[in-house]
Design a protein around this motif. Structure first.
Motif, PDB file in Angstrom:
ATOM      1  N   THR A 176       0.830  -1.208   0.000  1.00  0.00           N
ATOM      2  CA  THR A 176       0.000   0.000   0.000  1.00  0.00           C
ATOM      3  C   THR A 176       0.859   1.249   0.000  1.00  0.00           C
ATOM      4  O   THR A 176       0.596   2.212  -0.740  1.00  0.00           O
ATOM      5  CB  THR A 176      -0.929   0.001   1.227  1.00  0.00           C
ATOM      6  N   ARG A 187      -5.790   6.226   5.333  1.00  0.00           N
ATOM      7  CA  ARG A 187      -6.172   5.041   4.550  1.00  0.00           C
ATOM      8  C   ARG A 187      -5.834   3.749   5.287  1.00  0.00           C
ATOM      9  O   ARG A 187      -6.679   2.854   5.405  1.00  0.00           O
ATOM     10  CB  ARG A 187      -5.484   5.063   3.197  1.00  0.00           C
ATOM     11  N   ILE A 189      -2.745  11.340   4.241  1.00  0.00           N
ATOM     12  CA  ILE A 189      -3.594  10.507   3.386  1.00  0.00           C
ATOM     13  C   ILE A 189      -3.287   9.032   3.605  1.00  0.00           C
ATOM     14  O   ILE A 189      -4.188   8.194   3.738  1.00  0.00           O
ATOM     15  CB  ILE A 189      -3.401  10.881   1.904  1.00  0.00           C
ATOM     16  N   GLU A 193     -10.907   6.114   1.865  1.00  0.00           N
ATOM     17  CA  GLU A 193     -10.259   6.407   0.595  1.00  0.00           C
ATOM     18  C   GLU A 193     -10.890   7.586  -0.138  1.00  0.00           C
ATOM     19  O   GLU A 193     -10.336   8.060  -1.140  1.00  0.00           O
ATOM     20  CB  GLU A 193     -10.294   5.161  -0.302  1.00  0.00           C
ATOM     21  N   ASN A 194     -12.022   8.076   0.344  1.00  0.00           N
ATOM     22  CA  ASN A 194     -12.687   9.208  -0.296  1.00  0.00           C
ATOM     23  C   ASN A 194     -11.833  10.467  -0.168  1.00  0.00           C
ATOM     24  O   ASN A 194     -11.553  10.943   0.936  1.00  0.00           O
ATOM     25  CB  ASN A 194     -14.064   9.426   0.350  1.00  0.00           C
ATOM     26  N   SER A 195     -11.411  11.039  -1.307  1.00  0.00           N
ATOM     27  CA  SER A 195     -10.470  12.167  -1.309  1.00  0.00           C
ATOM     28  C   SER A 195     -11.034  13.404  -0.618  1.00  0.00           C
ATOM     29  O   SER A 195     -10.330  14.060   0.161  1.00  0.00           O
ATOM     30  CB  SER A 195     -10.084  12.521  -2.748  1.00  0.00           C
ATOM     31  N   MET A 237       0.935   4.104  -2.927  1.00  0.00           N
ATOM     32  CA  MET A 237       0.537   5.474  -2.606  1.00  0.00           C
ATOM     33  C   MET A 237       1.690   6.454  -2.771  1.00  0.00           C
ATOM     34  O   MET A 237       1.485   7.615  -3.137  1.00  0.00           O
ATOM     35  CB  MET A 237      -0.038   5.526  -1.196  1.00  0.00           C
ATOM     36  N   ASP A 295      -6.929  -3.125   9.590  1.00  0.00           N
ATOM     37  CA  ASP A 295      -6.452  -1.761   9.806  1.00  0.00           C
ATOM     38  C   ASP A 295      -6.524  -1.435  11.295  1.00  0.00           C
ATOM     39  O   ASP A 295      -7.027  -2.219  12.102  1.00  0.00           O
ATOM     40  CB  ASP A 295      -7.230  -0.743   8.956  1.00  0.00           C
TER      41      ASP A 295
END
Length: 479
Positions: free
Chosen positions: A151, A186, A182, A192-194, A155, A258
């Motif tokens: 990840t 995450r 960010i 993940e919504n910007s 990213m 997570d």
């Protein structure tokens, strides 16, 4: 600078108001003559001004070293923020604080932190640290770490392509801090919504500025803004937790590895889960600790790489060799991270030369004796990180930048402690290490850079972490 002076003036006024009664009506005289050498300075104010100015300019180690030399002792007393404080430095002091002092000392949090993190009123800092370590140890175990690196790799590449590539100039600190936030949101929260992430980013920036200021909850003050946005963040975080709880109830085998899931599932020795307040505080702590400190570290490392050009080629060569050995594989893995030894030595020397955190406070819970001195119950202890890391006794020629100090068997234990030590080791150390190395791998593979402001000063705004005054603007060149 005018705002800084205004802050100092306001701070001193409030200290006088808040402790005047205590100063005149409590008995300030110490009955034992074996307390450490030193002075409490001016009545009420003590040595607060000198300490805070040193903190702002990243020079607390000089504040400590001056008095260490004057009193010929690595332990001395002073008065800071209306508190009687004993200052510690040296590897023995570090070891005592992080190991043997566990039952004699508790973490001391300023009033501002206690109010912004309500769970601190009922969760001891030692219990808080243990739970944080439990959560992060699961998150970073051998089964999950490859997914995490994957990840971070993706990213890092995406961030550099979207925010760096095609720009002749960038402000490194602003972009790196955004990246670390960010990434943290995450991998910690699964968000993940910007638009949602950017909204949280602005709010966390306001919230974190209130951590080490005077707790004046009056409209317009930094603390008032932090408290206000903190309420908004807690409402949003509560909704996120409730949504995840519902998902876990509907699907116990939900494959969301997570921090949010681990915080919800974490239980103490009695099988009791955290309260909602504690969960939110824990998540706040993970997020702020991750993006603020790691973003700062990456910025400083890039600044040092450009300034210490004699080490640059060796590090680039190491990263290029890792890239060649990866082929045809394109994504970094755990074994690649372990091979970045020269890069990590360089990082450690940056953190020795410019500590991200200049020190830490503790409170004495019962009379203790250290180094032949009595430290009474209720006094505070300040452990200076930089005073040890810039001491020629432990680091020959301490002003010289020399990553080779960390080669071979490394250093004398407890001399360099950027992530703490012993049972008080930072729970996020390995997470930060991986993030730093993965990002550096990608930025070195894609770019070279040149500072727009040579010899840019590094200060500690809001007394938090050291930041280049202009955010380290650079001119970018594609490799």
């Amino acid at each position: 600078m005018d705002l800084f002076l205004l802050f100092i003036a306001t701070l001193l006024a409030m200290i006088i108001i808040n402790i005047l009664f205590k100063y005149f009506f409590a008995n300030p005289k110490e009955k034992n003559t074996l307390v450490p050498p030193g002075t409490f300075g001016l009545p009420i104010i003590g040595e607060t001004i000198h300490f805070l100015v040193s903190l702002y300019y990243g020079l607390v180690h000089e504040f400590v070293q001056e008095r260490t030399k004057k009193y010929n002792s690595n332990v001395f007393k002073t008065s800071i923020l209306g508190q009687k404080v004993v200052v510690f430095s040296g590897p023995n002091a570090n070891k005592f604080i992080f190991t043997r002092g566990n039952k004699l000392l508790i973490g001391w949090r300023p009033n501002s932190v206690q109010k912004l993190f309500p769970s601190t009123s009922f969760v001891p800092i030692e219990h808080d640290t243990k739970r944080a370590q439990n959560v992060m140890s699961y998150f970073l175990n051998s089964q999950n770490v490859e997914t995490l690196i994957n990840t971070m790799d993706y990213m890092s590449h995406t961030h550099l392509e979207n925010h760096w590539k095609g720009n002749n100039e960038v402000i490194v600190y602003d972009l790196v801090k955004l990246f670390t936030f960010i990434l943290s949101i995450r991998v910690f929260m699964g968000i993940e919504n910007s638009d949602k992430i950017l909204n949280l980013y602005e709010k966390f920036n306001i919230f974190s500025r209130g951590l080490l200021v005077l707790d004046i909850n009056f409209p317009g003050t930094t603390f008032y803004k932090a408290m206000k946005v903190g309420k908004e963040l807690r409402k949003e975080m509560k909704a996120i937790i409730e949504k995840r709880r519902k998902e876990l109830l509907e699907n116990p085998n939900l494959s969301k590895v997570d921090v949010l899931t681990q915080v919800i599932n974490e239980k103490d020795e009695n099988g009791k889960c955290m309260s909602e307040v504690e969960m939110i505080d824990k998540l706040f702590g993970f997020i702020i600790g991750s993006y603020h400190t790691t973003g700062t570290a990456i910025t400083l490392i890039m600044k040092y790489l450009e300034e210490k050009n004699e080490f640059f080629n060796d590090i680039v060569q190491e990263q290029n060799e890792i890239s060649r050995n990866m082929m045809p594989r394109e994504v970094l893995c755990w074994n690649d991270i372990q091979k970045m030894k020269k890069t990590w030595n360089f990082v450690n020397e940056v953190l020795r030369d410019t500590p991200i955190l200049q020190g830490t406070f503790r409170e004495v819970v019962e009379d203790i004796t250290y180094d032949g001195f009595l430290i009474p119950k209720g006094w505070k202890i300040y452990l200076s990180v930089g005073a040890t890391q810039k001491n020629g006794e432990y680091f020959p020629n301490p002003t010289k930048f020399d990553p080779s100090r960390f080669e071979g068997n490394g250093l004398v234990p407890y001399t360099s402690i950027p992530f703490g030590g012993g049972q008080k080791m930072c729970p996020g150390k390995e997470f930060a290490r991986i993030m730093i190395l993965v990002f550096l791998h990608h930025v070195l593979k894609k770019f070279r850079w040149e500072a727009k402001v040579p010899s840019e000063k590094i200060l500690c705004p809001f007394f938090l972490v050291p930041v280049p005054t202009n955010g380290y603007p650079v001119t970018l060149y594609n490799v």
